[in-house]
Motif scaffolding. Sequence first.
Motif, PDB file in Angstrom:
ATOM      1  N   LEU A 183      17.065 -20.584  75.203  1.00  0.00           N
ATOM      2  CA  LEU A 183      17.858 -19.717  75.651  1.00  0.00           C
ATOM      3  C   LEU A 183      17.742 -18.828  75.308  1.00  0.00           C
ATOM      4  CD1 LEU A 183      21.864 -22.270  74.186  1.00  0.00           C
ATOM      5  CD2 LEU A 183      19.948 -22.811  76.039  1.00  0.00           C
ATOM      6  N   ASP A 184      17.488 -18.082  75.130  1.00  0.00           N
ATOM      7  CA  ASP A 184      17.131 -16.804  74.891  1.00  0.00           C
ATOM      8  C   ASP A 184      16.200 -16.284  76.148  1.00  0.00           C
ATOM      9  OD1 ASP A 184      14.452 -17.094  73.459  1.00  0.00           O
ATOM     10  OD2 ASP A 184      15.718 -16.326  71.495  1.00  0.00           O
ATOM     11  N   GLU A 185      15.045 -17.048  76.224  1.00  0.00           N
ATOM     12  CA  GLU A 185      14.158 -16.623  77.575  1.00  0.00           C
ATOM     13  C   GLU A 185      14.559 -17.262  78.927  1.00  0.00           C
ATOM     14  OE1 GLU A 185      10.418 -18.462  76.039  1.00  0.00           O
ATOM     15  OE2 GLU A 185      10.385 -17.539  74.402  1.00  0.00           O
ATOM     16  N   VAL A 186      15.948 -17.794  78.758  1.00  0.00           N
ATOM     17  CA  VAL A 186      16.209 -18.443  80.539  1.00  0.00           C
ATOM     18  C   VAL A 186      16.100 -17.518  81.469  1.00  0.00           C
ATOM     19  CG1 VAL A 186      18.933 -19.531  81.750  1.00  0.00           C
ATOM     20  CG2 VAL A 186      17.756 -20.610  79.289  1.00  0.00           C
ATOM     21  N   ARG A 187      16.725 -16.717  81.135  1.00  0.00           N
ATOM     22  CA  ARG A 187      16.540 -15.847  82.639  1.00  0.00           C
ATOM     23  C   ARG A 187      15.323 -15.250  82.613  1.00  0.00           C
ATOM     24  NH1 ARG A 187      20.703 -11.857  84.215  1.00  0.00           N
ATOM     25  NH2 ARG A 187      19.415  -9.620  84.706  1.00  0.00           N
ATOM     26  N   SER A 188      14.637 -14.850  81.667  1.00  0.00           N
ATOM     27  CA  SER A 188      13.208 -14.482  81.754  1.00  0.00           C
ATOM     28  C   SER A 188      12.423 -15.374  82.630  1.00  0.00           C
ATOM     29  CB  SER A 188      11.788 -13.512  80.965  1.00  0.00           C
ATOM     30  OG  SER A 188      11.983 -15.047  80.151  1.00  0.00           O
ATOM     31  N   HIS A 189      11.852 -16.691  82.393  1.00  0.00           N
ATOM     32  CA  HIS A 189      12.270 -18.061  83.125  1.00  0.00           C
ATOM     33  C   HIS A 189      12.680 -18.201  84.511  1.00  0.00           C
ATOM     34  CE1 HIS A 189      10.169 -21.762  83.416  1.00  0.00           C
ATOM     35  NE2 HIS A 189      11.136 -22.335  83.943  1.00  0.00           N
ATOM     36  N   PHE A 190      13.756 -18.436  84.717  1.00  0.00           N
ATOM     37  CA  PHE A 190      14.958 -19.115  85.816  1.00  0.00           C
ATOM     38  C   PHE A 190      15.140 -17.755  86.386  1.00  0.00           C
ATOM     39  CE2 PHE A 190      15.388 -22.006  82.967  1.00  0.00           C
ATOM     40  CZ  PHE A 190      15.673 -23.639  83.874  1.00  0.00           C
ATOM     41  N   GLY A 191      15.042 -16.563  86.007  1.00  0.00           N
ATOM     42  CA  GLY A 191      15.515 -15.140  87.203  1.00  0.00           C
ATOM     43  C   GLY A 191      16.841 -15.215  86.889  1.00  0.00           C
ATOM     44  N   PRO A 192      17.856 -13.793  87.027  1.00  0.00           N
ATOM     45  CA  PRO A 192      18.937 -13.644  86.888  1.00  0.00           C
ATOM     46  C   PRO A 192      19.671 -14.134  87.473  1.00  0.00           C
ATOM     47  CG  PRO A 192      17.719 -11.714  88.486  1.00  0.00           C
ATOM     48  CD  PRO A 192      16.695 -12.543  87.586  1.00  0.00           C
ATOM     49  N   PHE A 193      19.334 -14.842  88.691  1.00  0.00           N
ATOM     50  CA  PHE A 193      20.835 -15.242  89.130  1.00  0.00           C
ATOM     51  C   PHE A 193      20.767 -16.602  88.725  1.00  0.00           C
ATOM     52  CE2 PHE A 193      21.926 -18.892  92.708  1.00  0.00           C
ATOM     53  CZ  PHE A 193      23.245 -18.473  92.836  1.00  0.00           C
ATOM     54  N   LEU A 194      19.975 -17.467  88.632  1.00  0.00           N
ATOM     55  CA  LEU A 194      19.845 -18.478  88.156  1.00  0.00           C
ATOM     56  C   LEU A 194      20.194 -18.941  86.257  1.00  0.00           C
ATOM     57  CD1 LEU A 194      17.008 -20.981  89.591  1.00  0.00           C
ATOM     58  CD2 LEU A 194      19.174 -21.812  89.312  1.00  0.00           C
ATOM     59  N   ALA A 195      19.809 -18.012  85.350  1.00  0.00           N
ATOM     60  CA  ALA A 195      20.456 -17.730  84.642  1.00  0.00           C
ATOM     61  C   ALA A 195      22.142 -17.608  84.079  1.00  0.00           C
ATOM     62  CB  ALA A 195      19.573 -16.573  83.739  1.00  0.00           C
ATOM     63  N   THR A 196      22.410 -17.151  85.791  1.00  0.00           N
ATOM     64  CA  THR A 196      24.173 -17.185  85.148  1.00  0.00           C
ATOM     65  C   THR A 196      24.685 -18.650  85.216  1.00  0.00           C
ATOM     66  OG1 THR A 196      24.402 -17.451  87.472  1.00  0.00           O
ATOM     67  CG2 THR A 196      23.961 -15.572  86.612  1.00  0.00           C
ATOM     68  N   VAL A 197      24.377 -19.420  85.106  1.00  0.00           N
ATOM     69  CA  VAL A 197      24.230 -21.024  85.555  1.00  0.00           C
ATOM     70  C   VAL A 197      23.761 -22.955  85.100  1.00  0.00           C
ATOM     71  CG1 VAL A 197      25.737 -21.235  87.825  1.00  0.00           C
ATOM     72  CG2 VAL A 197      23.158 -20.767  87.940  1.00  0.00           C
ATOM     73  N   ILE A 198      22.599 -21.926  84.964  1.00  0.00           N
ATOM     74  CA  ILE A 198      20.968 -23.240  84.785  1.00  0.00           C
ATOM     75  C   ILE A 198      21.905 -24.021  83.741  1.00  0.00           C
ATOM     76  CG2 ILE A 198      19.513 -21.439  82.898  1.00  0.00           C
ATOM     77  CD1 ILE A 198      18.828 -24.344  85.930  1.00  0.00           C
ATOM     78  N   ALA A 199      22.316 -22.704  82.124  1.00  0.00           N
ATOM     79  CA  ALA A 199      22.768 -23.844  81.223  1.00  0.00           C
ATOM     80  C   ALA A 199      24.079 -23.787  80.554  1.00  0.00           C
ATOM     81  CB  ALA A 199      22.510 -22.664  79.847  1.00  0.00           C
ATOM     82  N   ARG A 200      25.329 -23.824  81.870  1.00  0.00           N
ATOM     83  CA  ARG A 200      26.166 -24.950  82.017  1.00  0.00           C
ATOM     84  C   ARG A 200      26.323 -26.073  81.827  1.00  0.00           C
ATOM     85  NH1 ARG A 200      30.153 -22.179  85.171  1.00  0.00           N
ATOM     86  NH2 ARG A 200      32.205 -22.544  83.608  1.00  0.00           N
ATOM     87  N   ASP A 201      27.295 -26.412  81.317  1.00  0.00           N
ATOM     88  CA  ASP A 201      27.245 -28.214  81.297  1.00  0.00           C
ATOM     89  C   ASP A 201      28.791 -27.997  81.736  1.00  0.00           C
ATOM     90  OD1 ASP A 201      27.365 -30.865  80.693  1.00  0.00           O
ATOM     91  OD2 ASP A 201      28.822 -30.896  79.277  1.00  0.00           O
ATOM     92  N   LEU A 202      28.515 -29.001  83.189  1.00  0.00           N
ATOM     93  CA  LEU A 202      29.611 -28.949  84.301  1.00  0.00           C
ATOM     94  C   LEU A 202      29.980 -30.430  84.959  1.00  0.00           C
ATOM     95  CD1 LEU A 202      27.696 -25.964  86.704  1.00  0.00           C
ATOM     96  CD2 LEU A 202      29.424 -25.357  85.527  1.00  0.00           C
ATOM     97  N   PRO A 203      30.659 -31.276  84.547  1.00  0.00           N
ATOM     98  CA  PRO A 203      31.130 -32.353  84.578  1.00  0.00           C
ATOM     99  C   PRO A 203      32.284 -32.437  85.918  1.00  0.00           C
ATOM    100  CG  PRO A 203      31.555 -32.174  82.311  1.00  0.00           C
ATOM    101  CD  PRO A 203      30.578 -30.622  82.931  1.00  0.00           C
ATOM    102  N   ALA A 204      31.879 -33.705  86.508  1.00  0.00           N
ATOM    103  CA  ALA A 204      32.796 -33.203  87.202  1.00  0.00           C
ATOM    104  C   ALA A 204      33.251 -34.602  87.535  1.00  0.00           C
ATOM    105  CB  ALA A 204      32.721 -32.185  88.752  1.00  0.00           C
ATOM    106  N   SER A 205      35.242 -34.612  87.732  1.00  0.00           N
ATOM    107  CA  SER A 205      35.406 -35.873  88.207  1.00  0.00           C
ATOM    108  C   SER A 205      35.109 -36.097  89.993  1.00  0.00           C
ATOM    109  CB  SER A 205      36.436 -36.708  87.428  1.00  0.00           C
ATOM    110  OG  SER A 205      37.556 -37.403  88.181  1.00  0.00           O
ATOM    111  N   THR A 206      35.871 -37.659  90.102  1.00  0.00           N
ATOM    112  CA  THR A 206      35.753 -37.414  92.318  1.00  0.00           C
ATOM    113  C   THR A 206      36.963 -38.628  91.830  1.00  0.00           C
ATOM    114  OG1 THR A 206      33.866 -39.605  91.598  1.00  0.00           O
ATOM    115  CG2 THR A 206      33.269 -37.098  92.526  1.00  0.00           C
ATOM    116  N   ARG A 207      37.167 -39.598  90.959  1.00  0.00           N
ATOM    117  CA  ARG A 207      38.898 -40.169  90.880  1.00  0.00           C
ATOM    118  C   ARG A 207      39.710 -39.723  92.014  1.00  0.00           C
ATOM    119  NH1 ARG A 207      41.458 -41.755  85.252  1.00  0.00           N
ATOM    120  NH2 ARG A 207      39.292 -42.306  84.595  1.00  0.00           N
ATOM    121  N   THR A 208      40.341 -38.373  92.149  1.00  0.00           N
ATOM    122  CA  THR A 208      41.114 -38.847  92.646  1.00  0.00           C
ATOM    123  C   THR A 208      40.768 -38.950  94.871  1.00  0.00           C
ATOM    124  OG1 THR A 208      42.685 -37.366  91.727  1.00  0.00           O
ATOM    125  CG2 THR A 208      43.068 -37.095  93.937  1.00  0.00           C
TER     126      THR A 208
END
Length: 310
Positions: free
Chosen positions: A257-282
């Motif tokens: 995780l402390d190398e995410v920015r250097s590996h994925f770049g500054p833009f992707l680093a803002t989202v790459i490690a986030r957990d983003l589960p979403a429902s489509t029930r409605t």
Amino acid sequence: MRVFVTGASGHIGSAVVADLLAAGHEVVGLARSDTSAAAVAALGATVRRGDLDDLDGLREAAAESEGVIHAAFKHDLMSTDFAAAVRTELAVVHALGDVLTGTGKPLVTASGMGVPEGLGRPFTEEDAAPPSTPEEAGTPRARADSENAVVGFAERGVRSAVVRIPPITHSSRDRHGLTTMLVAIARQKGFAGHPGDGANRWPAVHTLDVARLFRLVLEKAPAGTRWHATEGEGIPLREIAQGIGDGLGLPVKSVPLDEVRSHFGPFLATVIARDLPASTRTTRSVLGWEPTGPGLLDEFAAGTYFTEGG
């Protein structure tokens, strides 16, 4: 219905235009260049020249239409000046909302799935997006302000609605999305990486499925609503990395995780490690939307993202 569509020649917008035309709607598509104009015309839509900085032109086009779908975004600024792209988006949605005030016409815009930290459950259509903070100005979370503005237009007599699009919208049409970025990084680094243990999830959807959802929202959605375009709650990043690694014939490795920015770049680093589960029930129960396209991992297995230049 006569529908004005921004982003009409883009990855998602072109699919939206095709779906609208197939359903019998008349489409006017925004085009900022000769190449874009030719692509919009080839789809069978009427071309309107202009761009996202021409707010007066956008107001005029919206006033002449019976509905508006705003699918454009300054993607060329995603990795260099995302904050500027978000400022443009906010100005555009306010211009469209102003001219449609009191008309009852539909305004459907695209947004992201900015799941709040620590929610502890899948993000639902009923969950409002928290307003962005100044520190989030250059991140995808900043798009929440445009989303909330659009939803608020319902109080001004606009049948406004938002389609939340997941981080990954995949198909052979995708040439500049996050999937192509991940594939390019894997090629460059010599392995397909995932952040930490890769257990965090990203929702995904096929391009044609999200296009169909835009049409259903335009036709049927009540004012002031949010809708989710995703084929499932989310795919673990380690499975996405495995699919990329298998497709490219590369190993799959964890990126600390402390190398995410250097590996994925500054833009992707803002989202790459986030957990983003979403429902489509409605979305499924109210609009009758069901994804039918191949899933992301099926696309990987079919080699969609791994052809020369892909």
